[in-house]
Motif scaffolding. Structure first.
Motif, PDB file in Angstrom:
ATOM      1  N   ASP B 220       0.867  -1.177   0.000  1.00 20.42           N
ATOM      2  CA  ASP B 220       0.000   0.000   0.000  1.00 20.42           C
ATOM      3  C   ASP B 220       0.907   1.232   0.000  1.00 20.42           C
ATOM      4  O   ASP B 220       2.116   1.090  -0.153  1.00 20.42           O
ATOM      5  N   VAL B 221       0.331   2.410   0.196  1.00 17.92           N
ATOM      6  CA  VAL B 221       1.152   3.623   0.036  1.00 17.92           C
ATOM      7  C   VAL B 221       2.328   3.684   1.008  1.00 17.92           C
ATOM      8  O   VAL B 221       3.313   4.343   0.734  1.00 17.92           O
ATOM      9  N   SER B 222       2.234   2.980   2.123  1.00 21.06           N
ATOM     10  CA  SER B 222       3.377   3.030   3.032  1.00 21.06           C
ATOM     11  C   SER B 222       4.104   1.687   3.163  1.00 21.06           C
ATOM     12  O   SER B 222       4.975   1.544   4.010  1.00 21.06           O
ATOM     13  N   HIS B 223       3.743   0.701   2.342  1.00 18.89           N
ATOM     14  CA  HIS B 223       4.429  -0.592   2.379  1.00 18.89           C
ATOM     15  C   HIS B 223       4.743  -1.104   0.977  1.00 18.89           C
ATOM     16  O   HIS B 223       3.907  -1.007   0.092  1.00 18.89           O
ATOM     17  N   LEU B 340      12.829  13.825   2.493  1.00 15.81           N
ATOM     18  CA  LEU B 340      12.147  13.488   1.254  1.00 15.81           C
ATOM     19  C   LEU B 340      10.741  12.990   1.564  1.00 15.81           C
ATOM     20  O   LEU B 340      10.566  12.115   2.396  1.00 15.81           O
ATOM     21  N   LYS B 341       9.740  13.586   0.921  1.00 18.34           N
ATOM     22  CA  LYS B 341       8.371  13.124   1.143  1.00 18.34           C
ATOM     23  C   LYS B 341       7.896  12.454  -0.136  1.00 18.34           C
ATOM     24  O   LYS B 341       7.747  13.114  -1.159  1.00 18.34           O
ATOM     25  N   ILE B 342       7.716  11.144  -0.080  1.00 15.03           N
ATOM     26  CA  ILE B 342       7.227  10.431  -1.253  1.00 15.03           C
ATOM     27  C   ILE B 342       5.813   9.959  -0.932  1.00 15.03           C
ATOM     28  O   ILE B 342       5.626   9.233   0.048  1.00 15.03           O
ATOM     29  N   PRO B 343       4.817  10.427  -1.698  1.00 18.80           N
ATOM     30  CA  PRO B 343       3.425  10.145  -1.324  1.00 18.80           C
ATOM     31  C   PRO B 343       3.123   8.650  -1.291  1.00 18.80           C
ATOM     32  O   PRO B 343       2.300   8.211  -0.505  1.00 18.80           O
ATOM     33  N   ASP B 344       3.769   7.878  -2.157  1.00 23.97           N
ATOM     34  CA  ASP B 344       3.537   6.441  -2.204  1.00 23.97           C
ATOM     35  C   ASP B 344       4.917   5.781  -2.208  1.00 23.97           C
ATOM     36  O   ASP B 344       5.679   5.927  -3.165  1.00 23.97           O
ATOM     37  N   ILE B 345       5.224   5.066  -1.137  1.00 25.67           N
ATOM     38  CA  ILE B 345       6.589   4.545  -0.958  1.00 25.67           C
ATOM     39  C   ILE B 345       6.954   3.555  -2.075  1.00 25.67           C
ATOM     40  O   ILE B 345       8.113   3.337  -2.393  1.00 25.67           O
ATOM     41  N   ARG B 346       5.931   2.987  -2.726  1.00 26.45           N
ATOM     42  CA  ARG B 346       6.206   2.046  -3.813  1.00 26.45           C
ATOM     43  C   ARG B 346       6.900   2.718  -4.988  1.00 26.45           C
ATOM     44  O   ARG B 346       7.529   2.060  -5.812  1.00 26.45           O
ATOM     45  N   LEU B 347       6.768   4.061  -5.089  1.00 28.96           N
ATOM     46  CA  LEU B 347       7.418   4.790  -6.177  1.00 28.96           C
ATOM     47  C   LEU B 347       8.938   4.667  -6.121  1.00 28.96           C
ATOM     48  O   LEU B 347       9.619   4.833  -7.124  1.00 28.96           O
ATOM     49  N   ILE B 348       9.488   4.374  -4.948  1.00 28.70           N
ATOM     50  CA  ILE B 348      10.934   4.186  -4.816  1.00 28.70           C
ATOM     51  C   ILE B 348      11.385   3.061  -5.744  1.00 28.70           C
ATOM     52  O   ILE B 348      12.480   3.069  -6.267  1.00 28.70           O
ATOM     53  N   TYR B 349      10.508   2.095  -5.948  1.00 25.53           N
ATOM     54  CA  TYR B 349      10.865   0.939  -6.765  1.00 25.53           C
ATOM     55  C   TYR B 349      10.336   1.042  -8.184  1.00 25.53           C
ATOM     56  O   TYR B 349      10.277   0.067  -8.904  1.00 25.53           O
ATOM     57  N   SER B 350       9.975   2.254  -8.594  1.00 23.88           N
ATOM     58  CA  SER B 350       9.551   2.474  -9.965  1.00 23.88           C
ATOM     59  C   SER B 350      10.779   2.505 -10.872  1.00 23.88           C
ATOM     60  O   SER B 350      11.883   2.847 -10.443  1.00 23.88           O
ATOM     61  N   SER B 351      10.597   2.133 -12.142  1.00 21.88           N
ATOM     62  CA  SER B 351      11.717   2.202 -13.094  1.00 21.88           C
ATOM     63  C   SER B 351      11.564   3.409 -14.006  1.00 21.88           C
ATOM     64  O   SER B 351      12.242   3.519 -15.016  1.00 21.88           O
ATOM     65  N   ASP B 352      10.669   4.307 -13.664  1.00 26.05           N
ATOM     66  CA  ASP B 352      10.406   5.478 -14.488  1.00 26.05           C
ATOM     67  C   ASP B 352      11.562   6.483 -14.339  1.00 26.05           C
ATOM     68  O   ASP B 352      11.843   6.952 -13.241  1.00 26.05           O
ATOM     69  N   LEU B 353      12.191   6.792 -15.474  1.00 25.49           N
ATOM     70  CA  LEU B 353      13.357   7.692 -15.439  1.00 25.49           C
ATOM     71  C   LEU B 353      13.030   9.042 -14.821  1.00 25.49           C
ATOM     72  O   LEU B 353      13.874   9.663 -14.188  1.00 25.49           O
ATOM     73  N   ARG B 354      11.767   9.479 -15.014  1.00 25.70           N
ATOM     74  CA  ARG B 354      11.404  10.795 -14.477  1.00 25.70           C
ATOM     75  C   ARG B 354      11.433  10.793 -12.956  1.00 25.70           C
ATOM     76  O   ARG B 354      11.591  11.821 -12.322  1.00 25.70           O
ATOM     77  N   ILE B 355      11.257   9.608 -12.373  1.00 23.75           N
ATOM     78  CA  ILE B 355      11.367   9.498 -10.916  1.00 23.75           C
ATOM     79  C   ILE B 355      12.818   9.232 -10.522  1.00 23.75           C
ATOM     80  O   ILE B 355      13.378   9.896  -9.659  1.00 23.75           O
TER      81      ILE B 355
END
Lengths: 652, 359
Positions: B220-223, B340-355
């Protein structure tokens, strides 16, 4: 365990001058954590978190007991705990006229019940309803509310049966058989796994899923006249198994599964009786059935003064130790510097070893009051043969050449995992059901998620793949994998080559076709004839993919390069342009040129124009300047060899 | 022509007044030429003729040795003044020419940058964390991600069916049971490395920092189902709560900043006794209390003194040795540092270059 504790209810037992902020602050530092102070229409209500080993404090009274010991030491010396008032007009007996009970005591260490006749079922008085609402419980009627009230007040679940629905006034408390079924009072029918604690009545009907939820067929309803009040403790492991298996997690079950104090049963039933009299006008039998074959025997623990002092790291006084333990309900007897501690029943499951005593003394002393300093002593040797530095080195090199590091999930779908991959029994979904055996699909997926990117990019990751082994954990192989998009093959290969050079790896690239790569578009990366990785153009989207085994890199990398003196004489350098027949492998041409004569110190491909390749060749003699004539001799040798081997000729 | 103006050997006659006159003459002649120059190349010629290595002013300097010592200094000053005047005049004149007559150059043009790479946030975090602990003698290790139940739970004083196991939403692997070690699981915490490290080192001292991937069955957003933890473990003779506090304070000061403080609160873990929850003072409100923290404190993670049963399971005698351990989330700890405030922690594991390129 998260609890709601109303301030007004807490202060019924906790006599203190501390305000709500002070209670929250000090108790949190030394005991249960007061997470929030909520202002509600019922007044101040604390959100309190109690750790799972402290089921004894999972109630209003339990929190008050902790708070009184802590506040007493935190600047509120007049703080006191007010004990329950227990009416003792009742007899606790092994036989009663109104119920025959057959109880398996390994399932139920203590079994109490009492008949209450002529109850008037109606709404609870406002103060009961308000208290229940303030802890998030919906009031039902005066009978059901008593159960919930007692459970929240002292942490002991209480159950009530409609006495007239218990056929034959008989109860057999036993272990269930597999496949037996019971409908609980929430209307759910459960098929039991076997080994669950159940109660059967005189007609062989299951009327209670003990410790979890009562049966629908014996539930109190608006027509109930006579109630059997029922307070027990159960075998915690059995309760947990059933509750987990059926995924039926009731408040009662989460208390019972942690092992409740058998001594709490008596005050619980007496308090419930008192409420029955006042709110239902019921008539209570004077004899309370109490089957309790193994009454609590005071447990003891021994410890040395030095033990406590060493673990705390401070020279705490005997007196402080004794006072602290006393305030928590323990008794302490000193003999010299050895102490024997008498453990109260409500702490008998969580306090067993001297380390547990250390915890009690240290937390009430206040962890925040202990000094802080780094340990002395010898420093352990470093781990040899680890690849952490190498990994960092690889990542930094690739970053320097424009690579962007990614972390992808090791759990992938069946299609992405590779043959024979390990499967997760309880995955979150199909797309993360297997442990990958290759990085390939993850990297392709990562590249595809940047499909909109028009500029060249290079993604890379260093992560484990999981290669199953028979009767053992899988081999966790650390792999560097990378993918280039919108990039020329030569550029990508150049980065891989430079990486290998920087890592002191002497690699050879050997063409060999493989799945997913365009035909004749892939090379194996070899060191001393052993394959350590691969590189090539993929069939998909013009991607270029490469991977290298990090452990093999670590083993193959030369630790240091031997010092080479700077040549005293300048090299002769010249460019030669050759044309080749189609499908000539230029990598092999360069290799051949280099090996042709030891006076050729280097060869590089300098330019490509159509089928013409310009090579720059360095001729170098260690002891003299080569003459034009000597160079000519070597050059002719090279040209001859290249012509014979590859059909390459000087561009005319 | 110009060079003929002052024949060699006829300088000054040793008189300062003459010398001044000569220098002024040269200067004025040059200024006259500069004024009438038509383009940049003419100016460059004038510059060479007067200021060049063999230019007129330098020739005078060469002849200064003929001047009495006390007057040389005076002459030097005069020559330098003349030089500076001429340089200034030439630049001014150049600047009066039209733009086109000047050699156009734009030093503000943006540079051609090489492609910039990025390390992932998790790598940056791991590097910083391991460096901080390595400085006080910790050895970095990494233990299996796919692990036996024994190392994950049982050896950590959590028997089967223990309610404490609920806190770890564990993934189980579909593989045969091992007689000795039980089920295969995806390790939900780096604490599974504790007994492994004890078994590896055998005889303390142990100062371990185990950083590895962990898995929990929640998203979820924090896991995130996959995340990273770092586990510190110290075992030696005479290790007490004071040393745990010292180590955590050291980490807080050096990782988060010298103004940050930690505190211990009671907690419970089966594998430590006593167990603690570690808080760090809030960097937003500086510990006074705000909506991001709890009364000035933020929760960092758990810690405790290693339970004697765990030491025994690792083959270490609890009568001789004591120790402490702590295990926290890498991502969470790093985000608490950087703010750093990331609204959804799963974004850390995104492969999107913009992130990825933001890290």
């Amino acid at each position: 365990m998260d609890l709601l504790i109303p301030d007004i209810w807490l202060r019924e037992f906790l006599i203190t001058k501390a305000g709500s902020k002070e209670i929250a602050k000090y108790v949190s530092l030394c005991g249960p954590s007061f997470e929030r102070i909520n202002k509600t229409k019922y007044g101040t209500v604390y959100s309190v978190e109690v750790t799972t080993n402290r089921v004894d404090s999972a109630s209003v009274y339990g929190v008050a007991r902790e708070a009184s010991a802590i506040l007493h030491k935190s600047g509120f010396p007049h703080t006191k705990l007010k004990p329950f008032h227990v009416d003792s007009n009742y007899s606790f007996v092994k036989n009663v006229s109104y119920l025959t009970a057959v109880v398996s005591h390994d399932l139920c260490p203590r079994f109490t019940a009492v008949l209450i006749k002529e109850v008037q079922i109606k709404e609870s008085p406002d103060w009961v309803k308000e208290r229940l609402e303030s802890v998030g419980v919906r009031p039902i009627n005066n009978v059901v509310d008593i159960s919930n009230y007692i459970m929240h007040e002292i942490g002991q679940p209480v159950h009530t049966f409609d006495y007239d629905k218990i056929k034959g006034s008989k109860m057999i408390l036993r272990s269930s058989r597999k496949g037996e079924s019971i409908t609980t009072l929430d209307g759910e029918t459960h098929s039991l796994p076997g080994g669950d604690i159940v109660i059967e009545d005189g007609k062989g009907r299951l009327i209670d899923l003990a410790g979890i939820m009562g049966g629908e067929n014996s539930a109190v309803d608006k027509n109930t006249k006579n109630v059997l009040l029922f307070v027990q403790t159960y075998n915690p492991t059995r309760i947990r198994k059933t509750s987990m298996f059926l995924a039926h997690r009731t408040e009662a079950a989460t208390l019972f599964e942690k092992g409740l104090d058998t001594e709490l049963v008596k005050p619980a039933i007496l308090n419930a009786v008192k409420m029955f009299i006042s709110t239902t006008k019921g008539k209570v039998e004077k004899n309370i059935l109490d089957l309790y074959p193994k009454a609590y025997k005071i447990k003891t623990a021994k410890f040395q003064l030095d033990f406590i002092r060493q673990r705390l790291g401070v020279d705490i006084a005997k007196k402080e130790i004794s006072e602290t333990l006393k305030s928590l309900g323990f008794e302490v007897m000193w003999k010299g510097n050895t102490a024997e501690v008498y453990i109260p029943s409500f702490r008998s499951t969580d306090v067993c070893i001297p380390e547990d005593i250390v915890e009690e003394v240290a937390r009430i002393h206040g962890y925040h009051n202990l000094p802080s300093s780094l340990m002395e002593g010898n420093i352990p040797d470093l781990l040899t043969g680890s690849s952490f530095d190498l990994e960092n080195n690889i990542k930094n090199i690739l970053k320097g050449y424009g690579g962007v590091e990614i972390y992808t999930l090791s759990l992938v779908s069946k299609n992405q995992a590779g043959a024979g991959a390990l499967k997760v029994k309880n995955p979150l979904g199909n797309e993360s059901e297997y442990l990958r055996t290759s990085m390939f699909e993850s990297l392709v997926f990562a590249a595809e998620s940047n499909a909109g990117e028009k500029d060249p990019y290079h993604l890379f990751e260093v992560a484990n793949v999981y290669i199953p082994r028979k009767n053992d954990l899988p081999e966790e192989k650390l792999i560097l994998a990378g993918i280039f998009s919108n990039t020329e093959y030569q550029t990508a290969k150049g980065i891989v080559e430079t990486l290998l050079e920087e890592l002191n790896i002497n690699a050879v690239f050997t063409p060999e076709d493989s799945r997913y790569f365009l035909p004749s578009n892939r090379v194996l990366i070899k060191v001393e004839n052993k394959s350590i990785g691969q590189l090539g153009n993929l069939e998909k989207n013009d991607y270029i993919y490469y991977e290298l085994n990090v452990e093999e890199i670590r083993k193959s990398g030369r630790k240091s390069t031997p010092f080479k003196p700077i040549p005293k004489y300048p090299p002769q350098i010249e460019d030669i342009t050759l044309t080749f027949p189609p499908k000539t492998k230029i990598g092999e041409v360069v290799q051949s040129m280099k090996l042709c004569n030891k006076l050729v110190s280097n060869v590089e491909l300098n330019d490509i124009y159509k089928d013409s390749y310009t090579f720059r060749i360095w001729y170098q003699h260690p002891d003299k300047t080569l003459t034009d004539k000597e160079v000519e001799g070597i050059r002719n040798k090279i040209l001859k060899e290249i012509k014979n081997k590859f059909g390459g000729i000087i561009k005319s | 022509m110009l060079l003929d103006y002052l024949p060699k050997g006829r300088f000054f006659n040793g008189k300062i007044t003459n010398m001044r006159e000569e220098i002024n003459n040269i200067k004025n002649g040059a200024i006259a030429q500069i004024m009438s120059a038509k383009d940049v190349s003419e100016l460059d010629n004038i510059k060479t003729a007067y200021l060049g290595r063999k230019g007129k002013l330098n020739l005078i300097i060469k002849n200064l040795k003929e001047v009495p010592f006390e007057e040389r200094k005076q002459a030097g000053i005069l020559i330098n003044e003349a030089k500076n005047t001429l340089i200034e005049q030439i630049i001014n004149k150049k600047n009066t020419f039209k733009e086109s007559a000047r050699k156009w150059y734009d030093p503000t043009i943006p540079g051609i940058k090489p492609q910039k790479g990025n390390l992932h946030l998790v790598s940056l975090a791991i590097n910083e964390i391991s460096k901080t602990f390595e400085n006080i003698g910790f050895t970095r290790v990494r233990y299996p991600e796919v692990e036996w139940d024994w190392f994950t739970f049982e050896s950590l004083n959590m028997p089967k069916d223990h309610p404490a196991r609920d806190e770890w939403e564990t993934f189980f692997i579909d593989a045969p049971l091992n007689k000795k070690y039980g089920q295969m699981v995806l390790t939900p915490h780096t604490s599974s490395g504790q007994v492994r490290e004890m078994t590896r080192v055998k005889t303390p001292p142990i100062r371990m920092i185990n950083i590895a991937k962990c898995y929990r069955r929640q998203s979820d957003v924090s896991h995130v189902p996959m995340f990273h933890q770092f586990e510190g473990m110290v075992i030696d003779k005479g290790i007490s709560i004071v040393h745990l506090k010292g180590t955590l304070d050291y980490f807080a000061r050096n990782f988060f900043g010298s103004e940050r403080k930690t505190r211990l609160r009671p907690s419970h873990f089966q594998f430590t006794e006593p167990s603690f929850e570690i808080d760090i003072s809030c960097n937003v409100c500086k510990g006074t209390g705000c909506r991001l923290c709890k009364e000035g404190w933020l929760e960092l993670g758990g810690a405790g003194m290693i339970h004697p049963t765990v030491l025994v399971n690792g083959g270490i005698d609890p009568n001789n040795y004591t120790g402490f351990a702590f295990g926290w989330g890498v991502e969470r700890t790093y985000m608490m540092k950087s703010g750093l405030k990331i609204p959804d922690i799963r974004l850390i594991y995104s492969s999107d270059l913009r992130i990825l390129r933001q890290f």
